[in-house]
Structure formats: structure tokens, C-alpha cells
Scaffold this active site. Structure first.
Site, short mmCIF file in Angstrom:
data_model
loop_
_atom_site.label_atom_id
_atom_site.label_comp_id
_atom_site.label_asym_id
_atom_site.label_seq_id
_atom_site.Cartn_x
_atom_site.Cartn_y
_atom_site.Cartn_z
N GLY A 16 32.08 67.42 58.68
CA GLY A 16 32.96 67.98 57.65
C GLY A 16 33.93 67.00 57.03
O GLY A 16 34.94 67.40 56.44
N SER A 17 33.66 65.69 57.11
CA SER A 17 34.62 64.72 56.54
C SER A 17 34.67 64.83 55.02
O SER A 17 35.71 64.59 54.41
CB SER A 17 34.28 63.29 56.97
OG SER A 17 33.14 62.81 56.32
N ASN A 18 33.58 65.21 54.37
CA ASN A 18 33.62 65.40 52.91
C ASN A 18 34.46 66.62 52.56
O ASN A 18 35.19 66.61 51.58
CB ASN A 18 32.21 65.52 52.35
CG ASN A 18 31.56 64.18 52.14
OD1 ASN A 18 31.85 63.48 51.19
ND2 ASN A 18 30.69 63.79 53.06
N ARG A 69 12.36 80.91 57.51
CA ARG A 69 13.20 80.01 56.69
C ARG A 69 13.72 80.73 55.44
O ARG A 69 14.88 80.63 55.09
CB ARG A 69 12.41 78.78 56.27
CG ARG A 69 11.96 77.88 57.39
CD ARG A 69 11.29 76.61 56.82
NE ARG A 69 12.25 75.80 56.07
CZ ARG A 69 13.06 74.89 56.64
NH1 ARG A 69 13.04 74.73 57.95
NH2 ARG A 69 13.89 74.19 55.91
N MET A 94 21.78 69.93 56.41
CA MET A 94 20.57 69.24 56.88
C MET A 94 19.31 70.09 56.80
O MET A 94 18.34 69.85 57.51
CB MET A 94 20.78 68.75 58.32
CG MET A 94 21.93 67.77 58.44
SD MET A 94 21.84 66.44 57.23
CE MET A 94 20.62 65.41 58.02
N ASN A 111 24.92 67.45 45.37
CA ASN A 111 24.73 66.93 46.71
C ASN A 111 25.25 65.50 46.75
O ASN A 111 25.09 64.75 45.77
CB ASN A 111 23.23 66.94 47.07
CG ASN A 111 22.95 66.41 48.47
OD1 ASN A 111 23.62 66.75 49.43
ND2 ASN A 111 21.96 65.53 48.58
N HIS A 113 24.69 62.03 48.66
CA HIS A 113 23.63 61.43 49.47
C HIS A 113 23.96 59.96 49.70
O HIS A 113 24.29 59.25 48.74
CB HIS A 113 22.28 61.58 48.75
CG HIS A 113 21.13 60.97 49.49
ND1 HIS A 113 20.53 61.59 50.56
CD2 HIS A 113 20.50 59.80 49.31
CE1 HIS A 113 19.56 60.80 51.01
NE2 HIS A 113 19.51 59.71 50.28
N SER A 140 25.28 58.45 46.24
CA SER A 140 24.99 59.08 44.95
C SER A 140 25.38 60.55 44.99
O SER A 140 25.20 61.21 46.02
CB SER A 140 23.47 59.01 44.65
OG SER A 140 23.01 57.68 44.70
N THR A 145 18.18 70.20 43.09
CA THR A 145 16.99 70.89 42.56
C THR A 145 16.05 71.09 43.75
O THR A 145 16.29 70.52 44.82
CB THR A 145 16.28 70.01 41.49
OG1 THR A 145 15.89 68.79 42.14
CG2 THR A 145 17.21 69.72 40.32
N LEU A 148 13.66 67.33 47.05
CA LEU A 148 14.67 66.73 47.94
C LEU A 148 15.29 65.47 47.34
O LEU A 148 14.59 64.52 46.97
CB LEU A 148 14.02 66.37 49.28
CG LEU A 148 14.96 65.72 50.31
CD1 LEU A 148 15.99 66.72 50.82
CD2 LEU A 148 14.17 65.13 51.47
N ASP A 149 16.64 65.48 47.21
CA ASP A 149 17.39 64.28 46.78
C ASP A 149 16.82 63.69 45.49
O ASP A 149 16.79 62.47 45.32
CB ASP A 149 17.33 63.21 47.89
CG ASP A 149 17.99 63.70 49.18
OD1 ASP A 149 17.57 63.24 50.25
OD2 ASP A 149 18.89 64.55 49.09
N GLU A 178 32.14 57.26 49.85
CA GLU A 178 31.48 58.54 49.52
C GLU A 178 32.52 59.58 49.18
O GLU A 178 32.38 60.35 48.24
CB GLU A 178 30.69 59.06 50.73
CG GLU A 178 29.43 58.38 51.05
CD GLU A 178 28.75 59.10 52.21
OE1 GLU A 178 28.33 58.42 53.14
OE2 GLU A 178 28.67 60.34 52.18
C1 GRF Z 1 27.62 62.18 54.59
O1 GRF Z 1 27.40 60.84 54.96
C2 GRF Z 1 26.74 62.52 53.44
O2 GRF Z 1 26.50 61.44 52.56
C3 GRF Z 1 25.46 62.90 54.12
O3 GRF Z 1 25.84 63.57 55.29
C4 GRF Z 1 27.13 63.14 55.66
C5 GRF Z 1 28.02 64.33 55.75
O4 GRF Z 1 29.14 63.95 56.45
N1 GRF Z 1 24.65 63.74 53.30
P1 GRF Z 1 30.33 65.00 56.66
O5 GRF Z 1 29.78 66.18 57.44
O6 GRF Z 1 30.83 65.40 55.32
O7 GRF Z 1 31.33 64.18 57.44
#
Ligand code: GRF
Length: 223
Positions: A16-18, A69, A94, A111, A113, A140, A145, A148-149, A178
Site C-alpha cells: 500500500g505504499s502508493n 474468477r 496482482m 495502473n 507499472h 509507467s 484495458t 495486461l499492462d 513511482e
Molecule cells: C508498485 O511497485 C507498483 O509499481 C507495482 O506494485 C507495487 C505496488 O506497491 N505494480 P504498493 O503496494 O503500492 O507499495
């Protein structure tokens, strides 16, 4: 005319750092937004714990609690749609999401990435950049869509590969960049300057021919 704060939903499976970066930017007033929900496939994830700690609406649905799924996608994306987000940020979610679920939120999903797409979609991006002997690596932000990526690119940030780098060191050096990239891109949405289409993105009504590049001062060049 002041715009209403952007309603952001975050989809995450990890630490959850983002999400924390978005909360920090909201807290300092950099980002005019509200986190209206945090959604995960992992109840024990850091992102869900952070949501709880900050009193945010959090929803975690385990895939094993759903028959298949598609049912899991449907359950989680119904919860996301219910909070009526303006923007859905996939930050380390994920699971690959089916087209039916994505179609409900079309035009509102981005997203982040950890590679310079179109290089290295998928996993282990840092190790792949190192193995390829690339001079630079990066992250990025793209429209989500069904592929994937592979959605239209919005913005990127670049870092050099340094002698002695291994994958963990490279990932650690990239992560704060990021965060800055995600916040700068979310800010464009908060300003209502971006429109996402299936095959392209528009900034200020003009087709974005190439992803915006984040500079050292965390500004998106060209925006
Ligand atoms: C980040 O590195 C992001 O680029 C990738 O997964 C990670 C998520 O990290 N898709 P966090 O859970 O937001 O710390």
C-alpha cells in the site's frame, strides 16, 4: 470555478505504499482528491490495514470465497462501482481482471507499472531490465484495458541503472519515483484534464502522442 475533489478508489494486493503516497499528497493539499475506497483480494494486505488505520472504506474479497474468477471480479468491481469513483488506481493489484468487470469502469482506470512500457509487461520487471543490461529503467502509468499492462500510456519516469544494482536495490530506488509519478498523474485527473479511451488518451482535448515524462522537480513535462 473550484472543481469537486476527485473521488479515487485504490485497488491493491500489497503493502500500500502508493495508497500512502496518494494520502500524503491529499494531506498536503497537492492533490485535490478523496480516497473513497480501498479494494483488495487480500484481507491481510498492508493496503487494507492502512485503510483501516485511516478510517477509509476498505473492502477485501478473497478469491477462494468466490465460485470462480468471474464471480470474484464481479463481486469486487460491484463494490468499487458502488462508491462511484471518478478514478480507479490499480496499485499492485496482482490479479488479471476480466473484460466484463473492467467494462463497468471504462475510461476511469489507471495502473502504475514498474517498467518503461511497452518494455517488460508482467512481473519481475527490475530483474528483466538488469538482465537485459538496460541503461535505464522506470515506471509507467497507463489506462487499464483487458490486455495486461498494454493500455494507452499516460506518463513515465526514468532512472539510470547504476553499477552494482540488483533487483531489490533498483526497485527501492524506483519506488519513490513511482509515487511521484502517480501523484502527478492523479493531479491531472483532479484537474479534469485527462480523458481515457480504449486506444488513446487525451490531455486538454488533444491526443497524447507519447507519455508525459516526469522531471526531477516532479513536474510532467508538456502538461
Ligand atoms: C508498485 O511497485 C507498483 O509499481 C507495482 O506494485 C507495487 C505496488 O506497491 N505494480 P504498493 O503496494 O503500492 O507499495
Amino acid at each position: 470555478m473550484t472543481l469537486p475533489p476527485l473521488r479515487i478508489a485504490v485497488l491493491a494486493s500489497g503493502r500500500g505504499s502508493n495508497l500512502q503516497a496518494l494520502l500524503d499528497a491529499i494531506g498536503t493539499g497537492v492533490l485535490e482528491a478523496r480516497i473513497v475506497g480501498v479494494f483488495s483480494d487480500k484481507p491481510a494486505s498492508g493496503a487494507i490495514a492502512l485503510a483501516g488505520a485511516r478510517g477509509l472504506h476498505g473492502v477485501a474479497i478473497r478469491p477462494r470465497d468466490c465460485p470462480d474468477r468471474a464471480a470474484h471480479d464481479e463481486a469486487l468491481f460491484s463494490e468499487i462501482a458502488a462508491v462511484q469513483p471518478d478514478l480507479i488506481v490499480f496499485a499492485g493489484y496482482m490479479r488479471i481482471v476480466g473484460a466484463a468487470a473492467l467494462s463497468r469502469l471504462e475510461g476511469r482506470m489507471i495502473n502504475i507499472h514498474p517498467s518503461l512500457l511497452p518494455k517488460y509487461p508482467g512481473l519481475d520487471t527490475h530483474a528483466r531490465a538488469l538482465a537485459a543490461g538496460d541503461a535505464e529503467h522506470g515506471a509507467s502509468v497507463h489506462a487499464v484495458t483487458p490486455a495486461l499492462d498494454a493500455g494507452p500510456l499516460l506518463a513515465q519516469v526514468r532512472i539510470p541503472l547504476l553499477p552494482g544494482d540488483d533487483a531489490p536495490a533498483l526497485a527501492a530506488r524506483l519506488l519513490p519515483r513511482e509515487h511521484a509519478l502517480l501523484v502527478a498523474t492523479a493531479t491531472l485527473f483532479a484537474q479534469r484534464r485527462v480523458r481515457l479511451h480504449a486506444d488513446h488518451a487525451e490531455l486538454d482535448g488533444r491526443r497524447l502522442a507519447a507519455p508525459l515524462q516526469l522531471d526531477a522537480a516532479n513536474h510532467l513535462i508538456g502538461a
